[in-house]
Every structure is written in structure tokens, then in C-alpha cells.
Design a protein around this motif. Structure first.
Motif, short mmCIF file in Angstrom:
data_model
loop_
_atom_site.label_atom_id
_atom_site.label_comp_id
_atom_site.label_asym_id
_atom_site.label_seq_id
_atom_site.Cartn_x
_atom_site.Cartn_y
_atom_site.Cartn_z
N ASP A 1 0.82 -1.21 0.00
CA ASP A 1 0.00 0.00 0.00
C ASP A 1 0.86 1.26 0.00
OD1 ASP A 1 -2.25 -1.55 0.00
OD2 ASP A 1 -2.68 -1.31 2.14
N SER A 2 2.13 1.11 0.26
CA SER A 2 3.02 2.28 0.29
C SER A 2 3.55 2.62 -1.10
CB SER A 2 4.21 2.02 1.23
OG SER A 2 5.12 1.10 0.64
N TRP A 3 3.26 1.83 -2.11
CA TRP A 3 3.87 2.07 -3.43
C TRP A 3 3.36 3.36 -4.09
CZ3 TRP A 3 3.43 -3.43 -6.08
CH2 TRP A 3 4.24 -4.33 -5.38
N SER A 4 2.07 3.61 -4.00
CA SER A 4 1.49 4.75 -4.71
C SER A 4 2.09 6.07 -4.22
CB SER A 4 -0.03 4.78 -4.49
OG SER A 4 -0.55 6.00 -4.98
N PHE A 5 2.35 6.96 -5.17
CA PHE A 5 2.84 8.30 -4.81
C PHE A 5 1.70 9.30 -4.67
CE2 PHE A 5 6.78 6.39 -6.15
CZ PHE A 5 7.75 7.03 -5.41
#
Ligand code: SF4
Length: 205
Positions: A56-60
Motif C-alpha cells: 500500500d506504500s507504493w502509490s505516490f
């Protein structure tokens, strides 16, 4: 090319100056570095590693915005925090604002540690994200390298989760404090009822 593979600098421009785009925060963690620590999970990572602990941390895209001043106050408002750890996501994409946070908490006597998917060599090169060397200059400990499943370390005493990762201790006073185990789990129940599970190879759930 996935949307996440777009040049991170373009999406980082959406973060207001003096702010950070975060995914999570917890106080008094004992499994993310020496002592009792605040942990800040930054939003955004372009690597998309196999078996990433925090996909879930991938999106900027913007998640939780917080100003440098507010985040610093939050970390310092808990007297049990003896340090702060930056995790991710990729902290170094937000190195300019994190450098300012690090300076503020260090003045108050806290130590600062960061994880990164980059190698230290890359962060010291001309290809590093902006202000990487300024952030490194503020760090007491850096753990570098992305998690590689084929090199996974399943040792309860290991400080890293795969053998390619390295622990760089820049502050000699912490050399005898490298005693956190990467296989332990903490469950934090937040005031709003949300839960953060962390510590299992540095995961955030
Ligand atoms: S570098 Fe870390 S946060 Fe980024 S994809 Fe790899 S394991 Fe996940």
C-alpha cells in the motif's frame, strides 16, 4: 508501464512545500531500531519488490499530509520516544523535508534512523534523489537495500530481513545498541480504533 513507474519527481511535486506525504505513524516502537522510537512510514516507492511488506506504500498519490513542524512536534510530544525511524515506502524520495524533521528532533536529543531501498553508494552518487546526502548527514543509522526474497534471513537476532541489506552506524554511541530483532511483532491500537502491526521484517499492516 504502471502508473507507479511514472517519474516520482512529477508526483512529489503535488506535496506542498514543507510537508510530507505519509502512510502511517506510531510512537514507542521497540522493533524498528534501538530503544523506544517514533516510526514514520512515508508514502511512495517505485520498486514494487516481490513480497514487499507494505504494497500500500507504493502509490505516490497523496495519502496523509503533515507539515515538518507538526510531525516534529508530534514525535517530541511523547517523552518515551528516544529516537525516530523513517520507513516506507521510500523515505529518500522525501529527503528534503525529512532532513528538516531530523534536524529538529536531533536538537532535542533524539537519534534518527532510516530504512531505504537504495544502496548507500547510490545515495552518495549523482543519481540520488534530491537532498539525499543532506539527510544522510543527519542520520545515526541507515539500513540500505531493498528486500530480496531469495536472500531472506530468518534469524530472530538479525537486524535485516535479507542478506543484501547493510546496517550503517554513523553514530558510534549506538554501536552497542543494535539489539532489536527483525522477527518480532508489535500491535499498536490507535486512539481512533485503527491498528498498526509492525516489526515482522519491518512490515506495516
Ligand atoms: S523498497 Fe521496500 S517499500 Fe519499496 S517495494 Fe521494496 S520492500 Fe516495498
Amino acid at each position: 508501464m504502471s502508473k507507479n513507474k511514472i517519474n516520482p519527481y512529477l508526483q512529489l511535486l503535488e506535496i506542498p512545500p514543507g510537508h510530507l506525504n505519509t502512510m502511517g505513524y506510531v510512537d514507542e516502537s521497540e522493533v524498528n531500531g534501538p530503544g523506544s522510537r517514533a516510526v514514520v512510514w512515508l508514502q511512495g516507492c517505485q520498486r514494487e519488490c516481490e513480497q514487499c511488506f507494505n504494497p500500500d506504500s507504493w502509490s505516490f498519490e497523496i495519502n496523509q499530509l503533515i507539515s515538518v513542524d507538526r510531525l516534529s512536534e508530534k514525535i517530541l510530544s511523547n517523552p518515551n520516544n528516544t529516537g525516530v525511524t523513517f520507513s516506507g515506502g521510500e523515505p529518500f524520495w522525501q529527503a528534503p523535508a525529512l532532513t528538516e524533521v531530523a534536524k529538529k528532533v536531533k536538537v532535542a536529543g533524539l537519534n534518527v534512523m532510516s530504512f531505504t531501498g537504495f544502496t548507500l553508494e547510490r545515495l552518495q552518487s549523482e543519481y540520488a534523489p534530491a537532498s539525499s546526502q543532506e539527510l544522510i548527514a543527519q542520520l545515526d543509522i541507515l539500513i540500505d537495500g531493498a528486500f530480496v526474497p531469495a536472500l531472506a534471513v530468518n534469524d530472530p537476532n538479525s537486524l535485516v530481513s535479507s542478506s543484501n541489506q547493510k546496517v550503517h552506524v554513523f553514530n558510534s554511541k549506538l554501536e552497542d545498541k543494535l539489539d532489536w530483532a527483525s522477527d518480532q511483532i508489535e500491535i499498536h491500537i490507535l486512539k481512533d480504533g485503527n491498528r498498526i502491526i509492525t516489526g515482522f521484517r519491518g512490515s506495516l499492516d
